[in-house]
Design a protein around this motif. Sequence first.
Motif, PDB file in Angstrom:
ATOM      1  N   SER A 112       0.759  -1.402   0.098  1.00 53.57           N
ATOM      2  CA  SER A 112       0.606   0.392   0.226  1.00 53.57           C
ATOM      3  C   SER A 112       0.872   1.285  -0.804  1.00 53.57           C
ATOM      4  O   SER A 112       0.890   2.204   0.663  1.00 53.57           O
ATOM      5  CB  SER A 112      -1.031  -0.261   1.142  1.00 53.57           C
ATOM      6  OG  SER A 112      -0.377  -0.569   2.710  1.00 53.57           O
ATOM      7  N   TYR A 113       1.581   1.505  -1.419  1.00 49.34           N
ATOM      8  CA  TYR A 113       2.512   1.816  -1.443  1.00 49.34           C
ATOM      9  C   TYR A 113       2.619   2.309  -2.842  1.00 49.34           C
ATOM     10  O   TYR A 113       2.704   1.755  -4.027  1.00 49.34           O
ATOM     11  CB  TYR A 113       3.735   2.413  -0.297  1.00 49.34           C
ATOM     12  CG  TYR A 113       5.363   3.119  -0.578  1.00 49.34           C
ATOM     13  CD1 TYR A 113       5.437   4.805   0.372  1.00 49.34           C
ATOM     14  CD2 TYR A 113       5.967   3.066  -0.870  1.00 49.34           C
ATOM     15  CE1 TYR A 113       5.602   5.753   0.159  1.00 49.34           C
ATOM     16  CE2 TYR A 113       7.412   3.688  -0.797  1.00 49.34           C
ATOM     17  CZ  TYR A 113       7.214   4.448  -0.526  1.00 49.34           C
ATOM     18  OH  TYR A 113       8.308   5.694  -0.414  1.00 49.34           O
ATOM     19  N   ALA A 114       3.355   4.290  -2.890  1.00 46.97           N
ATOM     20  CA  ALA A 114       4.186   3.727  -4.883  1.00 46.97           C
ATOM     21  C   ALA A 114       5.080   2.786  -4.564  1.00 46.97           C
ATOM     22  O   ALA A 114       4.848   2.772  -6.388  1.00 46.97           O
ATOM     23  CB  ALA A 114       4.191   5.278  -5.029  1.00 46.97           C
ATOM     24  N   TRP A 115       5.669   2.465  -4.493  1.00 48.88           N
ATOM     25  CA  TRP A 115       6.119   1.835  -4.728  1.00 48.88           C
ATOM     26  C   TRP A 115       6.781  -0.185  -4.049  1.00 48.88           C
ATOM     27  O   TRP A 115       6.712  -0.189  -3.046  1.00 48.88           O
ATOM     28  CB  TRP A 115       8.284   2.152  -4.710  1.00 48.88           C
ATOM     29  CG  TRP A 115       8.050   3.566  -5.038  1.00 48.88           C
ATOM     30  CD1 TRP A 115       7.968   5.357  -4.637  1.00 48.88           C
ATOM     31  CD2 TRP A 115       8.240   4.082  -6.576  1.00 48.88           C
ATOM     32  NE1 TRP A 115       7.838   6.480  -4.918  1.00 48.88           N
ATOM     33  CE2 TRP A 115       7.856   5.480  -6.730  1.00 48.88           C
ATOM     34  CE3 TRP A 115       7.924   3.306  -8.051  1.00 48.88           C
ATOM     35  CZ2 TRP A 115       8.268   6.179  -7.834  1.00 48.88           C
ATOM     36  CZ3 TRP A 115       7.812   3.621  -8.921  1.00 48.88           C
ATOM     37  CH2 TRP A 115       7.515   5.716  -9.182  1.00 48.88           C
ATOM     38  N   GLY A 116       7.558  -0.827  -4.530  1.00 45.32           N
ATOM     39  CA  GLY A 116       7.705  -2.352  -4.250  1.00 45.32           C
ATOM     40  C   GLY A 116       9.077  -3.403  -4.391  1.00 45.32           C
ATOM     41  O   GLY A 116       9.496  -2.146  -5.082  1.00 45.32           O
ATOM     42  N   GLY A 117       9.835  -3.738  -3.567  1.00 45.08           N
ATOM     43  CA  GLY A 117      10.137  -4.216  -3.848  1.00 45.08           C
ATOM     44  C   GLY A 117      11.032  -5.368  -4.808  1.00 45.08           C
ATOM     45  O   GLY A 117      11.987  -5.665  -5.038  1.00 45.08           O
ATOM     46  N   ILE A 118       9.942  -5.456  -6.251  1.00 45.71           N
ATOM     47  CA  ILE A 118      10.287  -6.588  -6.815  1.00 45.71           C
ATOM     48  C   ILE A 118      10.044  -5.806  -7.840  1.00 45.71           C
ATOM     49  O   ILE A 118       8.846  -5.475  -8.994  1.00 45.71           O
ATOM     50  CB  ILE A 118       8.757  -7.625  -6.913  1.00 45.71           C
ATOM     51  CG1 ILE A 118       8.857  -8.106  -5.846  1.00 45.71           C
ATOM     52  CG2 ILE A 118       9.158  -8.085  -7.807  1.00 45.71           C
ATOM     53  CD1 ILE A 118       8.136  -8.980  -5.331  1.00 45.71           C
ATOM     54  N   ALA A 119      11.349  -4.887  -8.273  1.00 40.77           N
ATOM     55  CA  ALA A 119      10.488  -4.034  -9.096  1.00 40.77           C
ATOM     56  C   ALA A 119      12.094  -3.652  -9.419  1.00 40.77           C
ATOM     57  O   ALA A 119      13.785  -3.993  -8.461  1.00 40.77           O
ATOM     58  CB  ALA A 119      10.571  -2.732  -8.776  1.00 40.77           C
ATOM     59  N   GLU A 120      12.758  -2.826 -10.617  1.00 38.15           N
ATOM     60  CA  GLU A 120      14.617  -2.508 -10.764  1.00 38.15           C
ATOM     61  C   GLU A 120      14.924  -1.659 -10.303  1.00 38.15           C
ATOM     62  O   GLU A 120      15.931  -0.876  -9.756  1.00 38.15           O
ATOM     63  CB  GLU A 120      14.679  -2.389 -12.262  1.00 38.15           C
ATOM     64  CG  GLU A 120      14.900  -3.635 -12.994  1.00 38.15           C
ATOM     65  CD  GLU A 120      14.293  -3.287 -14.423  1.00 38.15           C
ATOM     66  OE1 GLU A 120      14.380  -2.000 -15.093  1.00 38.15           O
ATOM     67  OE2 GLU A 120      14.733  -3.915 -15.093  1.00 38.15           O
ATOM     68  N   LEU A 121      13.905   0.056  -9.634  1.00 35.78           N
ATOM     69  CA  LEU A 121      14.113   0.778  -8.680  1.00 35.78           C
ATOM     70  C   LEU A 121      12.457   1.066  -7.831  1.00 35.78           C
ATOM     71  O   LEU A 121      11.317   0.742  -7.687  1.00 35.78           O
ATOM     72  CB  LEU A 121      14.580   2.020  -9.176  1.00 35.78           C
ATOM     73  CG  LEU A 121      15.616   2.400 -10.182  1.00 35.78           C
ATOM     74  CD1 LEU A 121      15.390   2.973 -11.287  1.00 35.78           C
ATOM     75  CD2 LEU A 121      17.040   2.110  -9.371  1.00 35.78           C
ATOM     76  N   ALA A 122      13.125   1.572  -6.501  1.00 37.62           N
ATOM     77  CA  ALA A 122      12.302   1.884  -5.600  1.00 37.62           C
ATOM     78  C   ALA A 122      12.710   3.342  -5.110  1.00 37.62           C
ATOM     79  O   ALA A 122      13.610   3.428  -4.565  1.00 37.62           O
ATOM     80  CB  ALA A 122      11.913   0.371  -4.543  1.00 37.62           C
ATOM     81  N   VAL A 123      11.824   3.927  -3.756  1.00 42.89           N
ATOM     82  CA  VAL A 123      11.472   5.382  -3.583  1.00 42.89           C
ATOM     83  C   VAL A 123      11.034   5.431  -1.983  1.00 42.89           C
ATOM     84  O   VAL A 123      10.336   4.841  -1.836  1.00 42.89           O
ATOM     85  CB  VAL A 123      11.215   6.486  -4.105  1.00 42.89           C
ATOM     86  CG1 VAL A 123      11.629   7.973  -3.000  1.00 42.89           C
ATOM     87  CG2 VAL A 123      11.898   7.134  -5.516  1.00 42.89           C
ATOM     88  N   VAL A 124      12.101   4.810  -1.303  1.00 40.21           N
ATOM     89  CA  VAL A 124      11.795   4.741   0.504  1.00 40.21           C
ATOM     90  C   VAL A 124      12.025   5.426   1.303  1.00 40.21           C
ATOM     91  O   VAL A 124      13.006   6.450   1.187  1.00 40.21           O
ATOM     92  CB  VAL A 124      12.309   3.565   0.672  1.00 40.21           C
ATOM     93  CG1 VAL A 124      11.352   2.379  -0.230  1.00 40.21           C
ATOM     94  CG2 VAL A 124      13.593   3.194   1.290  1.00 40.21           C
ATOM     95  N   PRO A 125      11.224   6.333   2.460  1.00 39.29           N
ATOM     96  CA  PRO A 125      12.014   7.391   3.080  1.00 39.29           C
ATOM     97  C   PRO A 125      13.374   6.683   4.254  1.00 39.29           C
ATOM     98  O   PRO A 125      13.207   5.076   4.113  1.00 39.29           O
ATOM     99  CB  PRO A 125      10.845   7.551   4.443  1.00 39.29           C
ATOM    100  CG  PRO A 125       9.729   6.768   3.583  1.00 39.29           C
ATOM    101  CD  PRO A 125       9.726   5.811   3.335  1.00 39.29           C
ATOM    102  N   GLN A 126      13.855   7.298   4.359  1.00 41.37           N
ATOM    103  CA  GLN A 126      15.256   7.431   5.398  1.00 41.37           C
ATOM    104  C   GLN A 126      14.915   6.708   5.981  1.00 41.37           C
ATOM    105  O   GLN A 126      15.992   5.611   6.436  1.00 41.37           O
ATOM    106  CB  GLN A 126      16.683   8.313   4.578  1.00 41.37           C
ATOM    107  CG  GLN A 126      16.342   9.348   5.776  1.00 41.37           C
ATOM    108  CD  GLN A 126      17.464   9.952   6.819  1.00 41.37           C
ATOM    109  OE1 GLN A 126      18.509   9.600   6.356  1.00 41.37           O
ATOM    110  NE2 GLN A 126      17.442  11.368   7.234  1.00 41.37           N
ATOM    111  N   GLU A 127      14.157   6.110   6.843  1.00 43.05           N
ATOM    112  CA  GLU A 127      14.154   6.349   8.191  1.00 43.05           C
ATOM    113  C   GLU A 127      13.893   4.186   8.295  1.00 43.05           C
ATOM    114  O   GLU A 127      13.745   4.281   8.814  1.00 43.05           O
ATOM    115  CB  GLU A 127      13.257   6.899   9.032  1.00 43.05           C
ATOM    116  CG  GLU A 127      12.302   6.568   8.415  1.00 43.05           C
ATOM    117  CD  GLU A 127      11.516   7.889   8.055  1.00 43.05           C
ATOM    118  OE1 GLU A 127      10.367   8.444   7.994  1.00 43.05           O
ATOM    119  OE2 GLU A 127      12.190   8.391   7.537  1.00 43.05           O
TER     120      GLU A 127
END
Length: 352
Positions: free
Chosen positions: A123-138
């Motif tokens: 439930s977020y714009a990105w996920g880990g089964i992808a070539e790239l993803a953006v996540v908060p640093q914390e």
Amino acid sequence: MRAAVFHAAHDVRVEDVAAPGAPGRGEVLLRPFWCGVCGTDLHEYAQGPIVTPSQPHRLNGSTIPQILGHEFSAEVVEIGPGVDRVRVGQRVSVMPLLFDGTCYYCVRGLNHLCVNMACIGLSYAWGGIAELAVVPQEKLTVLPDEVSDLQGALVEPAAVAAYGVDTAGVRPGDTVLVTGAGPIGALATLYAASLGARVIVSEVNPVRAELVRGFGVAEVLNPAETDVALHMKELNGGIGADAVVECSGNERALQTALAAVRSAGRVSQTGLHTRPASIDPMVLSEHDITLTGTWCYPVFDFPRIVDLIARGRYPVEKVVTGRVPMADIVEKGFETLLSPTGDQVKVLIETR
């Protein structure tokens, strides 16, 4: 870029999606290495949408289609303004839980119970089964050299299992029963053994039983052939297990757990039940048994789990039975794991 995207039940597509732009303030652009297929992902594939939002999520507005993957390791590619916890080129593990920080539970340090919780890869714009993803640093824990990329993708399920064992109050010298040897049960077995407990595992599936037997740290029983509760009492002078970690989400296993644990013992319900289960509450009262559920893990636990892996105390890589390229995620991931005759326990997807 390529990503595995959930659209609907039995409709996960590996397709081209727009790559993320430059990371914003406090955000990090990642290149994922490995990502685990979780039981939650399987439920979404088989019956979803369940936790993937069909309406805008109240925390972040996300909706399906959803890039999957919440158990992943990655390399830092680019950092946004204000990022000071990681550097470009570092390897990280991602803690995927997203929370508002202001609700009743968050202000009491119970962020994993946030009433508005969302999750990277669900439930977020990105996920880990992808070539790239953006996540908060914390959300990032830096991986030391002693932890491999593959191990880094197992920190999330390893934290789930550890929380289950810790909730059961396991101590060195305890006799512990783990019911169910799926990925979480297998990881709970490794973690309980690392604490110095004597571990017995109940598992009817021969593939899972053989995997855990190969760890060399537990006795494995087939509940179709052995009265597990009676066996636990015979092992422990007629008393029973000091603690039980129920990882199967099965009614019969929960009933076995309550029958197998000693008076004043603890049962941790760690496996998720997909349907109601019946128990006899009088058993809890008569024997002063504590039955406690667990949900995810404390959000601050990743550094501890990473440290245990780095020191060789928690060999999480032993649970991996399959390594699959992203292009084959449906056939060799979801379909194999859901098949009654499937030969896999824990599958990791390679995203590079």
